[in-house]
Design an enzyme around this catalytic site. Structure first.
Site, PDB file in Angstrom:
ATOM      1  N   ASN A  68      79.742  37.460 113.530  1.00 35.74           N
ATOM      2  CA  ASN A  68      79.615  38.550 114.483  1.00 35.74           C
ATOM      3  C   ASN A  68      80.817  39.483 114.376  1.00 35.74           C
ATOM      4  O   ASN A  68      81.056  40.028 113.306  1.00 35.74           O
ATOM      5  CB  ASN A  68      79.292  38.072 115.903  1.00 35.74           C
ATOM      6  CG  ASN A  68      80.225  37.055 116.497  1.00 35.74           C
ATOM      7  OD1 ASN A  68      80.251  35.897 116.067  1.00 35.74           O
ATOM      8  ND2 ASN A  68      80.974  37.424 117.526  1.00 35.74           N
ATOM      9  N   ASP A  69      81.593  39.680 115.420  1.00 36.74           N
ATOM     10  CA  ASP A  69      82.555  40.781 115.499  1.00 36.74           C
ATOM     11  C   ASP A  69      83.493  40.882 114.295  1.00 36.74           C
ATOM     12  O   ASP A  69      84.096  39.880 113.886  1.00 36.74           O
ATOM     13  CB  ASP A  69      83.449  40.613 116.726  1.00 36.74           C
ATOM     14  CG  ASP A  69      82.683  40.445 118.016  1.00 36.74           C
ATOM     15  OD1 ASP A  69      81.447  40.334 117.980  1.00 36.74           O
ATOM     16  OD2 ASP A  69      83.336  40.400 119.070  1.00 36.74           O
ATOM     17  N   PRO A  70      83.692  42.107 113.770  1.00 40.58           N
ATOM     18  CA  PRO A  70      84.795  42.325 112.827  1.00 40.58           C
ATOM     19  C   PRO A  70      86.112  42.306 113.592  1.00 40.58           C
ATOM     20  O   PRO A  70      86.208  42.851 114.689  1.00 40.58           O
ATOM     21  CB  PRO A  70      84.502  43.720 112.259  1.00 40.58           C
ATOM     22  CG  PRO A  70      83.747  44.418 113.354  1.00 40.58           C
ATOM     23  CD  PRO A  70      82.944  43.350 114.051  1.00 40.58           C
TER      24      PRO A  70
END
Length: 598
Positions: A68-70
């Protein structure tokens, strides 16, 4: 490229290949946990209905499992770094660590071992998102959210340092014993307190950063913290900004040039250098936990009061978005090598969790985008980084001066289009046929697109592209424009309203797919009849940029027929006005040489 350029390219390619061998075991799959996840997701999970050929070809993705999140993107000693939330044990969210990949060109990636994993009391139950800051000596520091209780997601902020700053790959990170460095005191909601930003250094020598939070039931908040040493942090008396939008995740705060240049600005230099400060605006981006999209405002940063004021007083209500599609938890960084600001964003799957478990992977990162302030000063422009053009095939297909009559569609042949880059310039013959915009939808592009999709005949438009289409058009994803006359307000005439929409409602015959339309209004003047579109097509991704990057839409689609060589590309016009394709240029896109070992 030239002889010297070729030698340099081969040199770093060899480096990457060697690194790939060293990092071959960085993504370990635990089959027993995947089976457990599958059992928890559905009773007797069948094979995925998502074809294996729909795995992306040139978007960032690990070989297996959930991402998910960078996190904490940076450029350090000649290498681009991307950390990202990753489950090493399965294709659903859980067991999150900070995976770590490196690149010379933002296109070819090698996965190293995870940089941050739960290992101390302050992050025993979770290592969540965060950011990197370059200190005065050029060494990076990471701030990230840790969860330190098993019974509740009690969130604190931690610091991690490179073990060896001389290592350009930053392969090892250590957590000082004084973690956590920021805790939720003074009435802060401890379960909604996360995702520290890149810090900036003021003229007073203090570093400042933001932490996203929720005040009360509905107010998103960006708290300001100050420190001289990245160890002892003090909360400012007032938040940088807040708005009644719900929880603010993954805040991002950065300067942009306001003098027409497309160059990026380092987060700290704009504050320390008073002359530079006079030539910049600031962007505050927040990811809305409830609505699952990112929005931003452009405004002014009052350094003395430590407050941010949007230029548009209604900016927190109108929600200008980076991307009107499947794009979340974004993070920017300043790239000193090319003096630009680059945006990363996560795109989740749109199939079912059971399909994710069965196919073994979930989530990608959007193509990195260069971002800069539009000359109007009202919004950002975004464009795929120039490096992605290196993946274009040698011989493009070009279509020029082709009139597309009402109700007509024209196939673009001569290339395989399941993995392609398409740029097209349109000219509208006349705007006289434009429909009047319903005042009830004047601020609701999504609703307008749902009601007036690609197959709904209009005045000026819908016109655009059918991508990932089957030969019989049973499957197609439409990316299009529709032009309206402005909603009547006091009888005055305004400029035409341009809607950009991606309509995947007919993208697949497979059941149980999430296929919403995505849309945004394009702040452009189309009175001259001209507008452009670029779409990056990558098997199960359609990433589109309207009017030179004024509106962007990423959509995930999973065709069952339009796969590989069976995917077609068309220009279509379902409006009453003729549309001319001034020029369409389409390239097949190659795969990167390396994509995290996949």
């Amino acid at each position: 490229m030239g002889v010297l350029g070729s030698r340099v390219a081969w040199a770093w390619l060899v480096q990457l290949l060697l690194l790939q061998q060293l990092a071959g075991a960085s993504h370990v799959v635990y089959d027993d946990l995947e089976l457990q996840a599958a059992a928890a997701t559905a009773d007797g999970v069948p094979p995925s209905i998502v074809d294996s050929e729909l795995r992306t070809g040139y978007h960032f993705q690990p070989p297996k499992n959930w991402i998910n999140d960078p996190n904490a993107p940076m450029y350090y000693k000649g290498w681009y770094h991307l950390f990202y939330q990753y489950n090493p044990k399965g294709a659903v969210w859980g067991n999150i660590v900070w995976a770590h990949s490196v690149s010379r060109d933002l296109i070819n990636w090698v996965a190293l071992k995870p940089a941050i994993e739960p290992s101390i009391r302050a992050d025993k139950y979770g290592c969540w998102s965060g950011s990197a800051t370059m200190m005065a000596d050029g060494t990076p520091v990471i701030m990230y959210t840790g969860v330190n209780r098993p019974d509740v997601n009690y969130q604190v902020q931690n610091v991690a340092l490179p073990r060896n700053g001389s290592d350009p790959l930053l392969r090892e990170w250590v957590k000082p014993g004084h973690n956590p460095v920021i805790v939720p005191e003074g009435g802060i909601n401890a379960t909604q307190f996360r995702d520290p930003t890149t810090a900036w250094r003021g003229a007073d020598g203090h570093w400042r950063l933001l932490v996203g939070s929720l005040a009360g039931q509905s107010r998103g908040v960006a708290y300001v913290y100050r420190s001289r040493d990245f160890r002892r942090w003090t909360r400012a008396a007032q938040p940088l900004h807040s708005a009644p939008t719900g929880m603010w995740e993954c805040p991002d705060f950065y300067p942009v040039t306001a003098d027409g240049r497309r160059e990026g600005v380092d987060t700290s230099s704009a504050v320390v250098d008073a002359a530079a400060s006079a030539r910049v605006k600031y962007v505050l981006k927040n990811s809305l936990d409830l609505r699952r999209y990112d929005y931003y405002t452009v405004g002014t940063y009052d350094r003395k009061a430590e407050r941010y004021v949007p230029d548009d007083p209604a900016g927190d209500e109108h929600h200008i978005r980076y991307d009107y599609g499947n794009f979340y938890a974004s993070k920017t960084f300043y790239d000193p090598a090319k003096r630009r600001r680059i945006l990363w964003g996560w795109a989740n799957e749109s199939d079912t969790a059971a399909d994710d478990v069965a196919k073994g992977w979930a989530g990608i990162q959007a193509i990195p985008r260069k971002v800069w302030l539009d000359p109007s000063g009202k919004q950002l422009l975004q464009w795929p980084i120039e490096e992605v053009e290196r993946l274009r095939g040698k011989w493009p297909v070009i279509l020029k001066d082709r009139v597309v009559k009402p109700g007509e569609h024209v196939e673009v042949t001569g290339l395989q289009t399941a993995q392609a880059d398409v740029e097209v310039s349109f000219e509208v013959g006349s705007l006289e046929a434009a429909e009047r915009l319903d005042p009830a939808m004047a601020y609701d592009a999504q609703r307008l697109c749902s009601a007036r999709g690609a197959d709904a005949r209009g005045g000026v438009g819908p016109f655009g592209l059918w991508v990932l289409a089957s030969a019989g058009l049973e499957e197609k994803t439409a990316v299009f424009f529709r032009v309206f006359r402005p909603a009547a307000r006091g009888g005055g005439a305004g400029k035409p309203v341009v809607l950009m929409c991606t309509d995947p409602t007919k993208s697949s015959r497979n059941p149980n797919m999430y296929q919403p339309t995505f849309a945004g209004f394009v702040d452009t003047d189309i009175t001259n009849g001209k507008i452009s579109l670029r779409s990056l097509i990558d098997r199960s991704v359609v990433e589109s940029f309207g009017a030179g990057g004024k509106a962007c839409i990423l959509s995930r689609v999973y065709p069952s027929l339009a796969i590989g060589k069976n995917a077609r590309l068309y220009v279509f016009n379902n409006g009453k006005a003729e549309i001319k394709v001034s020029q369409l240029t389409a390239w097949e896109m190659k795969k990167p040489v390396m994509m995290n070992g996949a």
